[in-house]
Design a protein around this motif. Structure first.
Motif: not given
Lengths: 319, 263
Positions: B102-106
């Motif tokens: 999720a952090a990578l996507f953000e």
């Protein structure tokens, strides 16, 4: 969803947190950034590290400082040939309570979060194996009772590359259990100047603040395993490890699959420590040295040519 | 993760745009080059526009299909090195659903805002295309202004002449110099066509068209003299049918033939 967003925001702050941790450690330890980073990587991987250095390079101070900053219980075991396993893991003692005698388990120094096993190669193989079992299983068994070790548990063993007389070099199978072999070099001139300035003054070395709790460290260890890695980078890591088995012109015995696991994990931890949410190819290359250097045995030809394990790894990474 | 999938669809959309723009520019170049070449020949205006148009269209579709086939994530990565490993990692771990992803996507989402079609375009290539197109347009205008017609130009290299459309049959065999003047077949066409054979041909001539009324001629002379003007020859000149005239004509024809042979 809100919680997830909050978590993502916390991950964004990770780089800053690790940067603060490093800054705090550097209040006591001068230079040695790479060593500190590798020790933190081993902690994040929930694994152990073997530190090789000459005496007097500040290993104990470093580990003590790290444990203070991470708010972890620290204990030091000075290995000697007469050290017994019970001296490390503990033993049952007879205790009298209200006229009734009973056995009580007296915990040894292994019951801590960070253990500095100084000069591990001076202990007998029996004691070494007791320590290594604790490292691997994260528990100790005395008699018929098993005692789990408190998480996070991390052993930093040191060995001296010189003065090998009267030592019991760790067998290859046991060395393989250490995730990283960290080499501590002599400090640079300017760093050494700073060291003497800091440690020869009247005032004591500054105290450090604890910046992380045990719970958050355990959470970070879980996060480390969640760091995503691209398939081709994973393949690259496996290729490097596989080469240690096929490069017979340089290496007699190559690295085990445990090395492959270790390399990926260490690369993930390095990425997290640098505030990245993905593993880069450089992480693999950087971590190949500490992960593989104690897992390969050079052949006669390579040794005759004066090559070190790092030289060979460098060649493997080039191809 | 659906969000990452949609992000990759977006990325593919951007790459498709780039493929379209590149193919379109290349097709324009093909059109201009074809137009430039064709404008040298005396071809009907409709074909001058139609032929390059067809070439350009065919080229566009081939180029577009090749570009789409070659369209890979690597292109995107090469064009945007700042997201290279991140993009690849997100692609390979799409099925994972955890905080790190999720952090990578953000982060990826934030970085992709800076990644537009412009980043994927090879600006140097576009500049070269535009400059070439402008140069070609000027050349076409110039050529149109001076009305160059290759068919009218005396090309010194005889072998090149067969390249002129419509002249291939005549100049297909040998050079002009090799053709003998008396090879009437080449000059006048197929000899068999002109051969009349022994068939009798009846020619009917209308006397009214060839008969000369000498009475009228005399009257006209008289009339002119009466008016004091110069006598004008209205009727046929009897000298025109004299043998001397025929000899002169024959000699002139022989000279002309000789001159052509000398050439």
């Amino acid at each position: 969803m809100v919680k997830n967003i909050e978590n993502v925001r916390n991950i964004e702050k990770l780089k800053e947190t690790f940067s603060n941790v490093t800054k705090e450690i550097s209040k006591v330890i001068v230079g040695q950034e790479e060593v500190i980073e590798q020790v933190l990587i081993a902690i994040l991987c929930d694994a152990n590290a073997l530190l090789e250095s000459y005496p007097g390079l500040g290993k104990t101070t470093m580990v003590k400082t790290i444990s203070s900053v991470l708010d972890l219980k620290f204990s030091r075991i000075q290995n000697t040939p007469d050290l017994m396993p019970s001296d490390i893991i503990g033993t049952y003692v007879i205790e009298e309570d209200k006229g009734k005698k009973m056995f009580r388990f007296q915990k040894g120094p292994i019951f801590a979060n960070i253990i500095l096993a100084d000069e591990i190669n001076r202990a007998t193989p029996k004691t070494q194996s007791a320590l290594l079992e604790a490292m691997q299983e994260k528990q100790v068994t005395v008699g018929n009772q098993t005692f789990p070790l408190e998480a996070p548990f991390f052993v930093l063993a040191t060995q001296n590359p010189i003065d090998m007389e009267g030592t019991y070099p760790l067998p290859e199978a046991q060395v393989d259990r250490f995730l990283l072999k960290i080499l501590v070099a002599y400090p640079k001139f300017d760093d050494e100047m700073e060291i003497i300035n800091r440690f020869t003054k009247e005032e004591a070395v500054r105290e450090v603040k604890s910046l992380l709790s045990k719970e958050s460290l355990v959470l970070l260890q879980q996060l480390t395993r969640q760091v995503p890695i691209a398939d081709d980078i994973k393949k690259r890591a496996l290729e490097v490890v596989a080469k240690t088995r096929t490069a017979k012109d340089l290496i007699e015995y190559g690295a085990s699959p445990r090395a492959s696991i270790g390399l990926i994990l260490a690369a993930k931890a390095k990425a997290l420590l640098n505030g990245r949410k993905y593993v880069s190819a450089k992480d693999i290359e950087d971590m190949a040295y500490p992960v593989l250097r104690h897992r390969i045995i050079l052949n006669f030809k390579a040794e005759r040519d004066g090559k070190t394990a790092d030289d060979v790894i460098k060649e493997l990474l080039k191809n | 993760m659906d969000r990452i999938k949609s992000l990759f669809i977006e990325v593919k959309g951007e790459m498709l745009k780039v493929a379209f723009i590149n193919s379109f520019l290349d097709a324009i170049m093909v059109f201009l080059i074809a137009y430039f070449v064709i404008s040298f020949f005396n071809i009907r205006l409709l074909y001058i526009i139609l032929m390059p148009g067809v070439f350009a269209m065919v080229f566009f579709f081939i180029s577009m299909s090749l570009n789409i086939k070659r369209m890979r994530l690597k292109q995107m990565e090469d064009a945007n090195p700042q997201v290279k490993e991140m993009l690849r990692t997100a692609h390979d771990n799409m099925s994972q659903d955890n905080i790190m992803m999720a952090a990578l996507f953000e982060e990826l989402k934030g970085k992709m805002k800076t990644v537009s079609t412009g980043n994927l375009m090879d600006s140097r290539r576009i500049i070269v295309r535009v400059i070439s197109a402008v140069a070609l347009v000027f050349l076409i205008v110039f050529v149109s202004a001076i009305s160059i017609d290759l068919e009218k130009i005396d090309i010194p290299f005889d072998k090149l002449r067969f390249m002129i459309p419509g002249k291939e049959e005549i100049f297909a065999e040998g050079s002009l110099a090799e053709l003998a003047f008396n090879e009437t077949e080449v000059i006048y066409g197929d000899a068999s066509v002109a051969k009349l054979g022994n068939d009798q041909i009846d020619l009917n001539m209308n006397p009214s068209l060839s008969k000369i009324d000498f009475t009228q001629v005399s009257e006209a002379e008289d009339e002119a003299l009466r008016q004091g003007g110069v006598v004008q020859e209205i009727g046929a000149n009897p000298d025109a049918f004299s043998s001397q005239k025929l000899l002169d004509d024959a000699e002139q024809a022989a000279n002309y033939t000789q001159r052509i042979k000398d050439i």
